[in-house]
Design an enzyme around this catalytic site. Structure first.
Site, PDB file in Angstrom:
ATOM      1  CG  ASN A  58      -1.701   1.218   1.419  1.00  0.00           C
ATOM      2  OD1 ASN A  58      -1.804   2.032   0.503  1.00  0.00           O
ATOM      3  ND2 ASN A  58      -2.285   1.385   2.596  1.00  0.00           N
ATOM      4  CE  LYS A  67       0.178   3.265   4.777  1.00  0.00           C
ATOM      5  NZ  LYS A  67       0.155   3.401   6.224  1.00  0.00           N
ATOM      6  CG  HIS A 105      -5.614   1.617   5.215  1.00  0.00           C
ATOM      7  ND1 HIS A 105      -5.126   2.587   6.073  1.00  0.00           N
ATOM      8  CD2 HIS A 105      -4.602   0.738   5.040  1.00  0.00           C
ATOM      9  CE1 HIS A 105      -3.875   2.295   6.383  1.00  0.00           C
ATOM     10  NE2 HIS A 105      -3.533   1.176   5.768  1.00  0.00           N
ATOM     11  CD  GLU A 136      -2.790   5.222   6.860  1.00  0.00           C
ATOM     12  OE1 GLU A 136      -2.795   5.245   5.610  1.00  0.00           O
ATOM     13  OE2 GLU A 136      -1.887   4.651   7.521  1.00  0.00           O
ATOM     14  CD  GLU A 142      -3.300  -2.926   7.418  1.00  0.00           C
ATOM     15  OE1 GLU A 142      -2.173  -3.090   6.932  1.00  0.00           O
ATOM     16  OE2 GLU A 142      -4.019  -1.968   7.145  1.00  0.00           O
ATOM     17  N   GLY A 144       2.607   2.067  10.643  1.00  0.00           N
ATOM     18  CA  GLY A 144       3.480   3.216  10.434  1.00  0.00           C
ATOM     19  C   GLY A 144       4.203   3.670  11.693  1.00  0.00           C
ATOM     20  CB  SER A 176       5.645  -1.860  11.796  1.00  0.00           C
ATOM     21  OG  SER A 176       5.135  -0.564  12.057  1.00  0.00           O
TER      22      SER A 176
HETATM   23  C1  PEP Z   1      -0.604  -0.165   6.011  1.00  0.00           C
HETATM   24  O1  PEP Z   1      -0.657   0.979   5.614  1.00  0.00           O
HETATM   25  O2  PEP Z   1      -1.500  -0.936   5.684  1.00  0.00           O
HETATM   26  C2  PEP Z   1       0.531  -0.553   6.836  1.00  0.00           C
HETATM   27  C3  PEP Z   1       0.510  -1.724   7.392  1.00  0.00           C
HETATM   28  O3  PEP Z   1       1.563   0.352   6.987  1.00  0.00           O
HETATM   29  P1  PEP Z   1       3.015   0.058   7.647  1.00  0.00           P
HETATM   30  O4  PEP Z   1       3.523  -1.211   7.024  1.00  0.00           O
HETATM   31  O5  PEP Z   1       3.823   1.252   7.285  1.00  0.00           O
HETATM   32  O6  PEP Z   1       2.796  -0.092   9.112  1.00  0.00           O
END
Ligand code: PEP
Length: 252
Positions: A10, A12, A96, A98, A168, A174, A214
């Site tokens: 992703n 973003k 997601h 966000e 997640e 992040g 992460s």
């Molecule tokens: C994500 O945006 O779905 C995500 C898991 O981000 P990150 O790997 O940066 O934590």
């Protein structure tokens, strides 16, 4: 049942057009012919066509980061399922964290988009996960169950082959903080039990449940080695071809 791992990036709201195409080309070079693992990248919408060209002929599929539930009309800023398919998308990420927590999308709103995407032939990656305060209050299961039950309302078992669930935990996205393999496995197993209750054992066994939060080359093997973790949705580490390729290799 053995499920094929699915690893998606992703991107973003990152990259320029040149960076997006360079990243896609580097991924094709590094992992474009991998077939033991299903692969996808989800660039910003304005770069989907350029990235589609760069991915052409490889095993890396294209996905959108969002879609709307109407076909066309006065919906400024939104994209339709037909538009995503027109530029080569196979997948779309929905729900997601966000979009839930920054933009304010509700489970009901996400459900309308899940329904529309499936009806129009896109494969859905439905993201779910709890906030830190919800985990600390012991509400993880309750939050994730509600997100899945409402997010998948009306979705039939026969459509579930077209749905990936991405667990997640929001506190791990992040932040550099990863859920431990045990913490992640526990929620993944709970989700699989929930799918067995909502549908049946065969749907529960077959559904791909990705972990996101992460994920990086150094922790991917242990996470992907858990029995109910069937892949990863990768944010930050998906922006570097070597890191994303390292995660994919950890799953092979
Ligand atoms: C994500 O945006 O779905 C995500 C898991 O981000 P990150 O790997 O940066 O934590």
């Amino acid at each position: 049942m053995s499920r094929k791992l699915f690893i998606a990036g992703n991107w973003k709201m990152n990259t320029s057009q040149a960076e997006a195409t360079d990243l896609a080309k580097a991924l094709v070079e590094a992992i474009g012919s991998v077939d033991q693992v299903d692969l996808a990248v989800c660039p910003p919408a304005v770069y989907l066509s350029s990235v589609a060209n760069a991915l052409a002929g490889s095993n890396i599929a294209l996905g959108g980061q969002n879609v709307f539930y109407e076909d066309n009309g006065a919906f400024t800023g939104e994209l339709s399922t037909a538009m995503l398919k027109d530029v080569g998308c196979k997948y779309v990420i929905l729900g997601h964290s966000e979009r839930r927590h920054v933009i304010g999308e509700s489970d009901e709103f996400i459900n309308r988009k899940v329904f529309k995407a499936l009806a129009d032939g896109l494969l859905v990656i439905l993201c779910v996960g709890e906030l830190l305060e919800q985990r600390q209050a012991g509400q993880t299961d309750e939050v994730v169950v509600e997100q899945i039950k409402i997010g998948l309302e009306g979705v039939q078992g026969s459509d579930m082959a077209n749905v990936t669930i991405a667990y997640e935990p929001v506190w791990a996205i992040g932040t550099g903080v990863t859920a431990s393999p045990d913490q992640a496995q526990e929620v993944h197993a709970m989700i699989r039990n929930l799918l067995a209750e909502m549908y049946d054992d065969s749907v529960a066994d077959a559904t791909i449940i990705q972990y996101g939060g992460s994920v990086k080359p150094s922790n991917a093997a242990e996470l992907l080695g858990q029995p109910d973790i069937d892949g990863a949705l990768v944010g930050g580490a998906a922006l570097k071809a070597a890191d994303f390729a390292g995660i994919v290799r950890a799953g092979m």
